[in-house]
Structures are given as structure tokens and as C-alpha cells.
Design a protein around this motif. Structure first.
Motif, PDB file in Angstrom:
ATOM      1  N   UNK A   1       0.803  -1.215   0.000  1.00  0.00           N
ATOM      2  CA  UNK A   1       0.000   0.000   0.000  1.00  0.00           C
ATOM      3  C   UNK A   1       0.833   1.261   0.000  1.00  0.00           C
ATOM      4  N   UNK A   2       0.294   2.322   0.608  1.00  0.00           N
ATOM      5  CA  UNK A   2       0.991   3.595   0.601  1.00  0.00           C
ATOM      6  C   UNK A   2       0.405   4.544   1.625  1.00  0.00           C
ATOM      7  N   UNK A   3       0.914   5.782   1.691  1.00  0.00           N
ATOM      8  CA  UNK A   3       0.417   6.773   2.646  1.00  0.00           C
ATOM      9  C   UNK A   3      -1.067   7.048   2.423  1.00  0.00           C
ATOM     10  N   UNK A   4      -1.778   7.287   3.505  1.00  0.00           N
ATOM     11  CA  UNK A   4      -3.220   7.521   3.438  1.00  0.00           C
ATOM     12  C   UNK A   4      -3.539   8.928   3.935  1.00  0.00           C
ATOM     13  N   UNK A   5      -4.126   9.744   3.062  1.00  0.00           N
ATOM     14  CA  UNK A   5      -4.619  11.063   3.460  1.00  0.00           C
ATOM     15  C   UNK A   5      -6.119  11.169   3.220  1.00  0.00           C
ATOM     16  N   UNK A   6      -6.757  10.038   2.945  1.00  0.00           N
ATOM     17  CA  UNK A   6      -8.190  10.008   2.633  1.00  0.00           C
ATOM     18  C   UNK A   6      -9.023   9.630   3.851  1.00  0.00           C
ATOM     19  N   UNK A   7      -8.606   8.570   4.535  1.00  0.00           N
ATOM     20  CA  UNK A   7      -9.385   8.058   5.666  1.00  0.00           C
ATOM     21  C   UNK A   7      -8.997   8.808   6.943  1.00  0.00           C
ATOM     22  N   UNK A   8      -9.385  10.059   6.999  1.00  0.00           N
ATOM     23  CA  UNK A   8      -8.986  10.900   8.128  1.00  0.00           C
ATOM     24  C   UNK A   8      -9.697  10.520   9.413  1.00  0.00           C
ATOM     25  N   UNK A   9     -10.707   9.652   9.312  1.00  0.00           N
ATOM     26  CA  UNK A   9     -11.385   9.198  10.526  1.00  0.00           C
ATOM     27  C   UNK A   9     -10.700   7.991  11.161  1.00  0.00           C
ATOM     28  N   UNK A  10      -9.579   7.555  10.592  1.00  0.00           N
ATOM     29  CA  UNK A  10      -8.758   6.516  11.230  1.00  0.00           C
ATOM     30  C   UNK A  10      -7.619   7.206  11.968  1.00  0.00           C
ATOM     31  N   UNK A  11      -7.546   6.981  13.259  1.00  0.00           N
ATOM     32  CA  UNK A  11      -6.591   7.711  14.082  1.00  0.00           C
ATOM     33  C   UNK A  11      -5.622   6.816  14.827  1.00  0.00           C
ATOM     34  N   UNK A  12      -4.707   7.474  15.528  1.00  0.00           N
ATOM     35  CA  UNK A  12      -3.691   6.820  16.353  1.00  0.00           C
ATOM     36  C   UNK A  12      -4.130   6.889  17.811  1.00  0.00           C
TER      37      UNK A  12
END
Length: 271
Positions: A31-42
């Protein structure tokens, strides 16, 4: 995780990123960096064994879905960030008060609530490896425009498995990569990949992990515990365990479309 001996949960120690058997959760493979699923957090949290981190998904303005082994105890000193980049821990020992304040600006604190049916053991059929973090303020107060991920209808994954095996699922989370001699390399960003279904079980949905698959991008691994799997816009569950210490076999997610799971989650969504 080792299929025939023990199942390895996906949590990562915050400072050392050490692999912990049967306790909190590594990272997306391929895969790769994700800037779409902003509702997935740390999610960063403390257990008696130390400080750890997992992933989690915003499912209501103040409710984050994550794994049971990331909330058991319940966990304390919980901090959640929805920044795309991995943010350092505000509770890291030895930092100055000013540095702690600067780090805290990237987080909202929360309270952990493990599923009461989670026993701390991965029993597959009745593991209930789910939990929530209730945030002290709506996520949108710090991340304007963030939108909670919708939950699927109950029984969404009970349809024909042959049809589901033709679907491409999206896996999202923060975690680690596996380097030489099984070393763990902390990934500095949220990542996503695609994966195909292996099977749907009563409590979990299982995906193939193969970042060399020409049809899909990879899978989930350590540090992705609590992270999301998406299909048709729905978040279908939280990352629970993998069956390979090198993350090249299968990865399983606790389903959130079962009547049991939904009853637990609804108690927070309707509060």
C-alpha cells in the motif's frame, strides 16, 4: 502470530515497538500513505506492562472503535490523534513541560471501554476483541471536517462469501514495517492497502496478507491493531490478530456487524 501455537495481537509498544504476544497491537504491509481516511486515528494508552499504541476509527463525534486488547484493564492515559503523520507521545519520559504541551496539541484525551466479553485471550469463536475510546471533546473541535465512518447493517458480512471474495477491501492503520531479521521499523504516517477476503467467521473476518499479490496491495500487521477495514464506505471491524510473525499469511478483524458487537457499540452511540 504463529497459527498452531499462539495468535499474536497487533499492538506496538510506544517506545520500543516490541512485539507483545496476546496483548495490545504492527503496520499495513504494501500500500501507501493515506490522506483520505482521516477518521482513522492513532491511539496511545497505558497498560500495566507499559505504554502502547494502536489504531482506531471514529464512528461518532466522540466515539472511537478500536481493539479490545487496546482498551483492556481498562487502559489509562489515553490520547487519540487523527493527524496523517505519526505524532510523538505526550507522555514520553524525559521530555520538557513545553514539549509535552506541544505534543498534546495533536491529541484529544479519552476514556477506554473494553468489551465486557473480552477476556484478554484470542479464542476466535468468542473473543470479542473490541473496545471504544470516548473522547473528552468531539474530534471535529481539533480536526475540522472530520466525518465519522458509518457502521454496516447488522449481518452485512453474512451474505454469499463467493460474492465477497470478488470484492476489494481497504485496510487502514498506523504501525510498523518488518525489516531485516524481523526487525520492526516504525512507520511515520497513516497507511492504507487493499486486500482480498479469505473467509468470514462468526466473530472475525479474515484477509490474505501478500504485498506481492498482483490483484491487491497487502494486508495488516503489527501496530494496526484496532485499525479499520472498509467496504462500500462502511467500517466493518477492528484489526485483531495476524497469523505470521513476518506478516505474510492472514490477518483477522473483529466484526462489528454481528448482533453482539452492535449491542455493545450502540450503548455508546446512543448514550
Amino acid at each position: 502470530m504463529i497459527r498452531k501455537t499462539t495468535l499474536v495481537a497487533l499492538a506496538v509498544a510506544a517506545a520500543v515497538a516490541a512485539l507483545i504476544a496476546t496483548s495490545p497491537a504492527m503496520a499495513i504491509t504494501g500500500g501507501g500513505p493515506d490522506t483520505v481516511h482521516r477518521n482513522v486515528g492513532l491511539v496511545r494508552f497505558t497498560l500495566p506492562e507499559g505504554r502502547f499504541r494502536c489504531s482506531g476509527t471514529l464512528i461518532a463525534p466522540t466515539v472511537v472503535l478500536t481493539a479490545g486488547h487496546c482498551t483492556e484493564g481498562p487502559a489509562t492515559n489515553v490520547y487519540v490523534s487523527f493527524d496523517d503523520a505519526l505524532q510523538p507521545d505526550p507522555l514520553q519520559p524525559g521530555i520538557s513541560p513545553a514539549e509535552r504541551t506541544a505534543r498534546e496539541a495533536h491529541y484529544i484525551t479519552g476514556t477506554a471501554h473494553p468489551d465486557p466479553g473480552w477476556t484478554g485471550k484470542l479464542s476466535i469463536s468468542k473473543q470479542h476483541d473490541q473496545g471504544v475510546v470516548v473522547l473528552s471533546a468531539p474530534a471535529s473541535t481539533k480536526w475540522p471536517g472530520i466525518t465519522p465512518a458509518p457502521l454496516p447493517p447488522v449481518g452485512f458480512l453474512d451474505r454469499n462469501q463467493g460474492e465477497l471474495k470478488n470484492e476489494t477491501f481497504t485496510l487502514v492503520g498506523y504501525g510498523v514495517d518488518i525489516g531485516a531479521k524481523k526487525s520492526q521499523i516504525v512507520v511515520q504516517e497513516r497507511r492504507f492497502t487493499t486486500s482480498f477476503l479469505k473467509n468470514v467467521q462468526d466473530e472475525v473476518v479474515v484477509f490474505q496478507i501478500n504485498d506481492n499479490d498482483s490483484k491487491a496491495g497487502g494486508g495488516s500487521c503489527f501496530g494496526d491493531s484496532g485499525g479499520a477495514v472498509f467496504l462500500d464506505g462502511y467500517v466493518l471491524g477492528d484489526a485483531s490478530y495476524v497469523n505470521s510473525l513476518t506478516c505474510n499469511a492472514t490477518g483477522s478483524y473483529q466484526r462489528d456487524d454481528t448482533p453482539y458487537s452492535r449491542a455493545f457499540l450502540d450503548s455508546f452511540l446512543t448514550a
